[in-house]
Design an enzyme around this catalytic site. Structure first.
Site, short mmCIF file in Angstrom:
data_model
loop_
_atom_site.label_atom_id
_atom_site.label_comp_id
_atom_site.label_asym_id
_atom_site.label_seq_id
_atom_site.Cartn_x
_atom_site.Cartn_y
_atom_site.Cartn_z
N CYS A 63 0.82 -1.22 0.00
CA CYS A 63 0.00 0.00 0.00
C CYS A 63 0.85 1.26 0.00
O CYS A 63 0.59 2.21 -0.72
CB CYS A 63 -0.87 0.05 1.26
SG CYS A 63 -2.14 -1.18 1.30
N VAL B 115 0.65 4.21 -2.62
CA VAL B 115 0.02 5.49 -2.29
C VAL B 115 0.91 6.65 -2.71
O VAL B 115 0.44 7.65 -3.25
CB VAL B 115 -0.31 5.55 -0.77
CG1 VAL B 115 -0.67 6.97 -0.36
CG2 VAL B 115 -1.45 4.62 -0.44
S1 SF4 Z 1 -0.64 -2.35 4.62
FE1 SF4 Z 1 -1.47 -2.89 2.60
S2 SF4 Z 1 0.08 -4.21 1.65
FE2 SF4 Z 1 0.54 -4.11 3.84
S3 SF4 Z 1 -0.48 -5.92 4.68
FE3 SF4 Z 1 -1.90 -4.17 4.89
S4 SF4 Z 1 -3.20 -4.24 3.05
FE4 SF4 Z 1 -1.40 -5.54 2.66
#
Ligand code: SF4
Length: 522
Positions: free
Chosen positions: A152, A156
């Site tokens: 993520c 982002v």
């Molecule tokens: S922060 Fe995003 S990539 Fe990391 S475990 Fe959570 S959903 Fe998955």
């Protein structure tokens, strides 16, 4: 302390000991816990139709979804290639989560590195992390290839993997010719199955996009098989076995069966088995490419059709009787190889087993959840057995899956009462089974909380869980089983019918009361 070195107890019954109970009571007072009556009243309210209505109005909250995030799928995909180090460009905590998730399911160590992006990388971008990470990962773990995905955080802020990897090579952190295929795997869209698809497409794109000259379908006389996000190791093996029995040369494009099933012989194997890079480069020369879980391999299909010029057959997941028949007949048609006697006999054995068990499964109602293709195959097989799907749920199922499922259910009278839920979670399913009780649940380990909650309301409400799917954390070695092909159907059938028989035994073992049906022979 009730724990003692001479009598080590597991958490149960240890925490039933007096000192732990006293400590728990104090904690409850400190936390101003509600009374047992209030808790019971609230619990019972959550089992009512009124609560279900509220529950289904939820929009901005997901509770206990039957899916996980994209990079976890990318990790499983990367593990299926020879000497490949999975690398996640993003947060360390995410990588730890993916590894432990797979550790707990496969009971195996799972390798993955991350470049540990933190606050400064979030502000200035993660290129510096990626430069150092690539150089360190290659020096420390000596892979033959690094397969990179994102989390993520890097998505982002918009980090560009292609540019960063090229910059790393230009600035000397990595040799120009060292393979670093990559995929952007944003976790806020899709799920682990899309992450697998993205990573796989990234790998085949890397090795074939600019090297198509001189390649053409049919040149190597093989069939390509793409498993998709597959966690039953037996499924890779059964597909290979069926093709070997037919004498069909093939390439399993992604095969993690060795690295996820290494022997305990004193040697740690960070890399073991897997599809080689030469096999990937040669894949466009195959007769065709079969997608085992077609609903979750859209990106792969598009690439294979557009770049390799393969006319990918429209097949279903080869689960149960008819869809395995279709799969084998398609292999036979594509290769001109007849289906051998050994597989015909195996099919006959499955039909025999289905007939033997039919009386116990006919009319039994199952609510099930899991990944889109798995749920499709399971519903198809249940209806072949004369069982009735009741609630059919895929948290990562979309409109297309919903439509296909409704169409499938309409093909059999056993599907007449089924309700389909795409994009819903296990908290929705909990409400559904309180409202309309199935005989069994089929799904991953997380369904055990639904079983516990239904039992908490009263024994007559309990919905037992049959563990089939991913992840299975609380039972051992089920990941080694097979759910595809005739062999897989035999395993599924055995699991289902014995769950039914176990339940009947459980309900009829009260001596002198219900044991008129506590039969020795069934
Ligand atoms: S922060 Fe995003 S990539 Fe990391 S475990 Fe959570 S959903 Fe998955």
């Amino acid at each position: 302390m009730t724990q003692s070195v001479d009598d080590i107890k597991p958490s149960f019954p240890l925490f039933r000991g007096e000192c732990y109970q006293v400590s728990l009571d104090k904690k409850r007072v400190f936390e101003e816990r509600h009374s047992d009556e209030k808790l019971r009243e609230t619990f019972l309210w959550t089992t009512t139709p009124e609560y279900k209505e509220l529950n289904f109005k939820r929009e901005a909250l997901t509770i206990n979804p039957a899916r996980t995030c994209q990079p976890l799928g990318a990790l499983l995909c990367s593990l299926g290639f020879d000497k490949t180090l999975p690398y996640v460009h993003g947060s360390q905590g995410c990588a730890a989560y993916f590894r432990t998730y797979l550790n707990r399911h496969f009971k195996e160590p799972v390798a993955q590195v991350s470049d540990s992006m933190t606050e400064d990388a979030a502000v200035f971008g993660g290129q510096k992390n990626l430069f150092d990470g690539l150089a360190n990962a290659k020096a420390l773990y000596k892979p033959g290839m690094i397969a990179m995905s994102t989390t993520c955080m890097s998505e982002v802020i918009g980090d560009d993997l292609n540019a960063f990897i090229n910059n790393a090579k230009q600035e000397g952190y990595m040799e120009q010719d060292f393979p670093v295929p990559f995929a952007h795997t944003p976790s806020f869209v899709g799920s682990h199955v899309n992450g697998w698809d993205n990573m796989f497409e990234g790998i085949i794109r890397y090795f074939t996009l600019n090297t198509m000259e001189g390649k053409a379908p049919g040149q190597n006389g093989k069939l390509n098989v793409v498993p998709g996000f597959e966690t039953y190791l037996g499924n890779y093996r059964v597909i290979r076995r069926m093709l070997n029995e037919m004498g069909v040369e093939h390439t399993m494009l992604c095969d993690p069966t060795e690295v996820l099933d290494t022997p305990a012989d004193g040697t740690f194997r960070m890399y073991a088995g897997g599809t080689t890079r030469d096999e990937v480069k040669d894949a466009p020369n195959a007769i065709n490419t079969l997608l085992i879980q077609p609903m979750q391999l859209e990106k792969t299909r598009k690439y294979v059709e557009a770049t390799w010029q393969h006319e990918v057959p429209k097949l279903n997941i080869p689960m149960g009787l008819e869809w395995t028949d279709e799969w084998l007949m398609k292999v036979s048609e594509l290769t001109g190889t007849p289906i051998p006697e050994s597989l015909t006999k195996e099919r006959g054995r499955l039909v025999d087993m289905m007939t033997d068990s039919h009386a116990w499964l006919h009319g039994k109602r199952f609510s099930l959840y899991g990944d889109p293709d798995f749920v499709m195959g399971m519903v198809k097989f249940l209806m072949e057995l004369g069982a009735e799907p009741l609630h059919v749920l895929a948290s990562n199922g979309g409109k297309k899956w919903n439509k296909a499922m409704v169409k499938l259910l309409a093909t059999s009278p056993y599907g007449a009462n089924a309700q389909v839920y795409a994009g819903h979670d296990l908290w929705h399913l909990r409400s559904l089974v309180f409202e309309q009780k199935p005989d069994f649940l089929i799904g991953n380990s997380y369904g055990k909380y639904i079983q516990r909650d239904t039992l908490c309301k009263g024994k007559e409400f309990e919905v037992p869980l049959i563990r089939i799917g991913f992840p299975i954390f609380d039972r051992h070695h089920l990941h080694r089983m097979t759910t595809l092909g005739y062999e897989g159907a035999m395993y599924l059938l055995t699991t289902l019918v014995n769950a039914v028989l176990d339940r009947i035994d459980e309900e009829t073992r009260l001596m002198g009361v219900t044991d008129y049906n506590h039969d020795l022979i069934r």
